[in-house]
Design a protein around this motif. Sequence first.
Motif, PDB file in Angstrom:
ATOM      1  N   ASP A 158       0.810  -1.215   0.000  1.00  0.00           N
ATOM      2  CA  ASP A 158       0.000   0.000   0.000  1.00  0.00           C
ATOM      3  C   ASP A 158       0.842   1.263   0.000  1.00  0.00           C
ATOM      4  OD1 ASP A 158       0.958  -0.001   2.572  1.00  0.00           O
ATOM      5  OD2 ASP A 158      -0.984  -0.256   3.547  1.00  0.00           O
ATOM      6  N   LYS A 159       2.180   1.109   0.130  1.00  0.00           N
ATOM      7  CA  LYS A 159       3.041   2.294   0.035  1.00  0.00           C
ATOM      8  C   LYS A 159       3.347   2.662  -1.417  1.00  0.00           C
ATOM      9  CE  LYS A 159       5.398   1.890   4.475  1.00  0.00           C
ATOM     10  NZ  LYS A 159       4.634   0.758   4.977  1.00  0.00           N
ATOM     11  N   MET A 160       2.949   1.803  -2.361  1.00  0.00           N
ATOM     12  CA  MET A 160       3.236   2.082  -3.770  1.00  0.00           C
ATOM     13  C   MET A 160       2.125   2.949  -4.361  1.00  0.00           C
ATOM     14  SD  MET A 160       5.002  -1.445  -5.085  1.00  0.00           S
ATOM     15  CE  MET A 160       4.515  -1.083  -6.751  1.00  0.00           C
ATOM     16  N   SER A 161       2.020   4.154  -3.844  1.00  0.00           N
ATOM     17  CA  SER A 161       1.046   5.119  -4.317  1.00  0.00           C
ATOM     18  C   SER A 161       1.644   5.906  -5.470  1.00  0.00           C
ATOM     19  CB  SER A 161       0.676   6.078  -3.181  1.00  0.00           C
ATOM     20  OG  SER A 161       1.825   6.814  -2.791  1.00  0.00           O
ATOM     21  N   SER A 162       0.892   6.860  -5.972  1.00  0.00           N
ATOM     22  CA  SER A 162       1.406   7.698  -7.052  1.00  0.00           C
ATOM     23  C   SER A 162       2.636   8.485  -6.588  1.00  0.00           C
ATOM     24  CB  SER A 162       0.319   8.660  -7.540  1.00  0.00           C
ATOM     25  OG  SER A 162      -0.137   9.493  -6.477  1.00  0.00           O
ATOM     26  N   ILE A 163       2.689   8.810  -5.269  1.00  0.00           N
ATOM     27  CA  ILE A 163       3.841   9.540  -4.734  1.00  0.00           C
ATOM     28  C   ILE A 163       5.101   8.703  -4.883  1.00  0.00           C
ATOM     29  CG2 ILE A 163       4.862  10.508  -2.641  1.00  0.00           C
ATOM     30  CD1 ILE A 163       2.048  11.217  -1.713  1.00  0.00           C
ATOM     31  N   PHE A 164       4.982   7.387  -4.655  1.00  0.00           N
ATOM     32  CA  PHE A 164       6.110   6.476  -4.786  1.00  0.00           C
ATOM     33  C   PHE A 164       6.717   6.579  -6.181  1.00  0.00           C
ATOM     34  CE2 PHE A 164       7.533   2.268  -6.252  1.00  0.00           C
ATOM     35  CZ  PHE A 164       8.490   1.940  -5.310  1.00  0.00           C
ATOM     36  N   PHE A 165       5.881   6.533  -7.204  1.00  0.00           N
ATOM     37  CA  PHE A 165       6.374   6.587  -8.576  1.00  0.00           C
ATOM     38  C   PHE A 165       6.871   7.992  -8.926  1.00  0.00           C
ATOM     39  CE2 PHE A 165       3.421   2.974  -8.625  1.00  0.00           C
ATOM     40  CZ  PHE A 165       4.272   1.993  -9.095  1.00  0.00           C
ATOM     41  N   ASP A 166       6.175   9.004  -8.432  1.00  0.00           N
ATOM     42  CA  ASP A 166       6.599  10.381  -8.710  1.00  0.00           C
ATOM     43  C   ASP A 166       7.983  10.653  -8.136  1.00  0.00           C
ATOM     44  OD1 ASP A 166       4.252  10.852 -10.045  1.00  0.00           O
ATOM     45  OD2 ASP A 166       3.272  11.888  -8.373  1.00  0.00           O
ATOM     46  N   GLN A 167       8.213  10.221  -6.885  1.00  0.00           N
ATOM     47  CA  GLN A 167       9.503  10.473  -6.243  1.00  0.00           C
ATOM     48  C   GLN A 167      10.646   9.779  -6.975  1.00  0.00           C
ATOM     49  OE1 GLN A 167       8.871   9.260  -2.166  1.00  0.00           O
ATOM     50  NE2 GLN A 167       8.458  11.349  -1.499  1.00  0.00           N
ATOM     51  N   LEU A 168      10.376   8.556  -7.460  1.00  0.00           N
ATOM     52  CA  LEU A 168      11.414   7.806  -8.152  1.00  0.00           C
ATOM     53  C   LEU A 168      11.516   8.185  -9.623  1.00  0.00           C
ATOM     54  CD1 LEU A 168      10.984   4.242  -6.627  1.00  0.00           C
ATOM     55  CD2 LEU A 168      12.767   5.902  -6.129  1.00  0.00           C
ATOM     56  N   GLY A 169      10.555   8.954 -10.117  1.00  0.00           N
ATOM     57  CA  GLY A 169      10.612   9.424 -11.493  1.00  0.00           C
ATOM     58  C   GLY A 169      10.341   8.357 -12.529  1.00  0.00           C
ATOM     59  N   ILE A 170       9.461   7.389 -12.199  1.00  0.00           N
ATOM     60  CA  ILE A 170       9.136   6.336 -13.153  1.00  0.00           C
ATOM     61  C   ILE A 170       7.629   6.287 -13.403  1.00  0.00           C
ATOM     62  CG2 ILE A 170      11.110   4.878 -12.614  1.00  0.00           C
ATOM     63  CD1 ILE A 170       9.315   3.165 -10.878  1.00  0.00           C
ATOM     64  N   GLU A 171       7.274   5.749 -14.554  1.00  0.00           N
ATOM     65  CA  GLU A 171       5.867   5.575 -14.896  1.00  0.00           C
ATOM     66  C   GLU A 171       5.293   4.395 -14.120  1.00  0.00           C
ATOM     67  OE1 GLU A 171       3.903   7.330 -16.959  1.00  0.00           O
ATOM     68  OE2 GLU A 171       5.508   8.778 -17.316  1.00  0.00           O
ATOM     69  N   PRO A 172       4.037   4.469 -13.695  1.00  0.00           N
ATOM     70  CA  PRO A 172       3.392   3.299 -13.097  1.00  0.00           C
ATOM     71  C   PRO A 172       3.357   2.150 -14.102  1.00  0.00           C
ATOM     72  CG  PRO A 172       2.104   5.281 -12.693  1.00  0.00           C
ATOM     73  CD  PRO A 172       3.166   5.648 -13.694  1.00  0.00           C
ATOM     74  N   PRO A 173       3.176   0.900 -13.640  1.00  0.00           N
ATOM     75  CA  PRO A 173       3.178  -0.240 -14.550  1.00  0.00           C
ATOM     76  C   PRO A 173       2.117  -0.121 -15.644  1.00  0.00           C
ATOM     77  CG  PRO A 173       3.215  -0.973 -12.276  1.00  0.00           C
ATOM     78  CD  PRO A 173       2.974   0.497 -12.241  1.00  0.00           C
ATOM     79  N   ARG A 174       2.492  -0.544 -16.842  1.00  0.00           N
ATOM     80  CA  ARG A 174       1.531  -0.588 -17.942  1.00  0.00           C
ATOM     81  C   ARG A 174       0.483  -1.674 -17.687  1.00  0.00           C
ATOM     82  NH1 ARG A 174       1.626   0.332 -23.558  1.00  0.00           N
ATOM     83  NH2 ARG A 174      -0.438  -0.162 -24.369  1.00  0.00           N
ATOM     84  N   TRP A 175       0.920  -2.782 -17.079  1.00  0.00           N
ATOM     85  CA  TRP A 175       0.013  -3.881 -16.770  1.00  0.00           C
ATOM     86  C   TRP A 175       0.179  -4.291 -15.309  1.00  0.00           C
ATOM     87  CZ3 TRP A 175       3.707  -4.321 -20.751  1.00  0.00           C
ATOM     88  CH2 TRP A 175       3.207  -4.135 -22.054  1.00  0.00           C
ATOM     89  N   ASN A 176      -0.920  -4.620 -14.651  1.00  0.00           N
ATOM     90  CA  ASN A 176      -0.896  -5.118 -13.278  1.00  0.00           C
ATOM     91  C   ASN A 176      -1.787  -6.354 -13.209  1.00  0.00           C
ATOM     92  OD1 ASN A 176      -1.051  -5.645 -10.522  1.00  0.00           O
ATOM     93  ND2 ASN A 176      -1.028  -3.489  -9.959  1.00  0.00           N
ATOM     94  N   LEU A 177      -1.167  -7.515 -13.027  1.00  0.00           N
ATOM     95  CA  LEU A 177      -1.907  -8.774 -13.054  1.00  0.00           C
ATOM     96  C   LEU A 177      -2.587  -9.086 -11.727  1.00  0.00           C
ATOM     97  CD1 LEU A 177       0.637 -11.020 -14.997  1.00  0.00           C
ATOM     98  CD2 LEU A 177      -1.258  -9.659 -15.896  1.00  0.00           C
ATOM     99  N   ALA A 178      -2.154  -8.457 -10.625  1.00  0.00           N
ATOM    100  CA  ALA A 178      -2.771  -8.651  -9.302  1.00  0.00           C
ATOM    101  C   ALA A 178      -2.879 -10.128  -8.963  1.00  0.00           C
ATOM    102  CB  ALA A 178      -4.144  -7.975  -9.257  1.00  0.00           C
ATOM    103  N   MET A 179      -1.779 -10.851  -9.083  1.00  0.00           N
ATOM    104  CA  MET A 179      -1.796 -12.304  -8.899  1.00  0.00           C
ATOM    105  C   MET A 179      -1.007 -12.754  -7.681  1.00  0.00           C
ATOM    106  SD  MET A 179      -1.602 -13.768 -12.767  1.00  0.00           S
ATOM    107  CE  MET A 179      -3.020 -13.590 -13.868  1.00  0.00           C
ATOM    108  N   GLY A 180      -0.949 -11.944  -6.639  1.00  0.00           N
ATOM    109  CA  GLY A 180      -0.258 -12.338  -5.426  1.00  0.00           C
ATOM    110  C   GLY A 180      -1.069 -13.322  -4.617  1.00  0.00           C
ATOM    111  N   GLY A 181      -0.430 -13.932  -3.622  1.00  0.00           N
ATOM    112  CA  GLY A 181      -1.111 -14.850  -2.724  1.00  0.00           C
ATOM    113  C   GLY A 181      -1.084 -16.285  -3.211  1.00  0.00           C
ATOM    114  N   GLY A 182      -1.200 -17.208  -2.250  1.00  0.00           N
ATOM    115  CA  GLY A 182      -1.226 -18.617  -2.593  1.00  0.00           C
ATOM    116  C   GLY A 182       0.136 -19.266  -2.460  1.00  0.00           C
TER     117      GLY A 182
END
Length: 354
Positions: free
Chosen positions: A44-68
Amino acid sequence: MTFSIVTVVGARPQFIKAAALSAAFTKSDRSTERLLHTGQHFDDKMSSIFFDQLGIEPPRWNLAMGGGNHGAMTGRMLEGIEKILLENTPDMVLVFGDTNSTLAGALAAAKLRIPVAHIEAGLRSFNFYQPEEINRVLTDRVSELLFCPTQLSADYLQRENIRGKVEVVGDIMHDSVLLARKINAKLSTPLDDLELQSKGYALMTLHRAENVDEPVRLAAMIDYIRSQAAGQPVIFPVHPRTRQRLAEFKISLDGFRCIEPVGYLDMIALLEHASELYTDSGGLQKEALFCETRCVTLRDETEWPETIETGWNRLWTATHHEPLSREPVFGDGTTAHKIVASVETYLDTRSGLL
């Protein structure tokens, strides 16, 4: 010709490394790089601020496949990544390190005959009870380009008769730490909020299952750190799993200053100004070296023997550090640019342009 690159990431530490690499790709007019996030770890710390501070674009794709479990997670990722690669047909897939996302990205690409570049190739703990070791070895086996952080990791690959092209380029984490310190110079740091003096406190992290799920081992480590700190404040960003186990096992944290987990930039600031680090994290061992902070690794082995040989690190089972050396065994902080140049040369050759 412009090359299409897909970089597969699955956890926040991999985004940190990707930030340095993406910055190098943006300076090239030969390649277009896009991030694919498997969602292996939700953060939950990977907000827009996280990407802005590091100067990178957010992911083009997010599969949301964690867990298990490992098998189920890797299988779902493999299917999801394969679908995206079939739809977008990149010229190369880049993967970092040793997570399930790393292995899934490498397998998906290799089976589609898309060349794979493995960043942080050749690392070995020689402990096959670690899922990460299995991921490292298998990823190296299917990669066309293997970017090693040190000569030792390249030597390991040579002994294994790896078929891909092996290059020693330095450690991408060095680039990331330099980037973080540059950003932190313009921001407020947690030292002010916590009223800490530079080099006046120790820092610790503890999260691995083999440490925190064993009550006797966990209690022994807490006692060990308390004795080693010798009265210094010990700043302890507590991982939720660790907090749960400490409460469950009724282990006292007297002498520790427990805080909530912190983001990457704050962790680098705390690390840079700590007198010493106690950790079971793989990445923090090297980041401590880059920040010139001595480390004690709370494990029985390390995949980074160079940190021990140069005196910046020791295992908690050892009695002392080796003499300090400032030899740049992990490169000079220009790893990302070397990787971009090598990727483009490889793709030029593969396309018949060279």
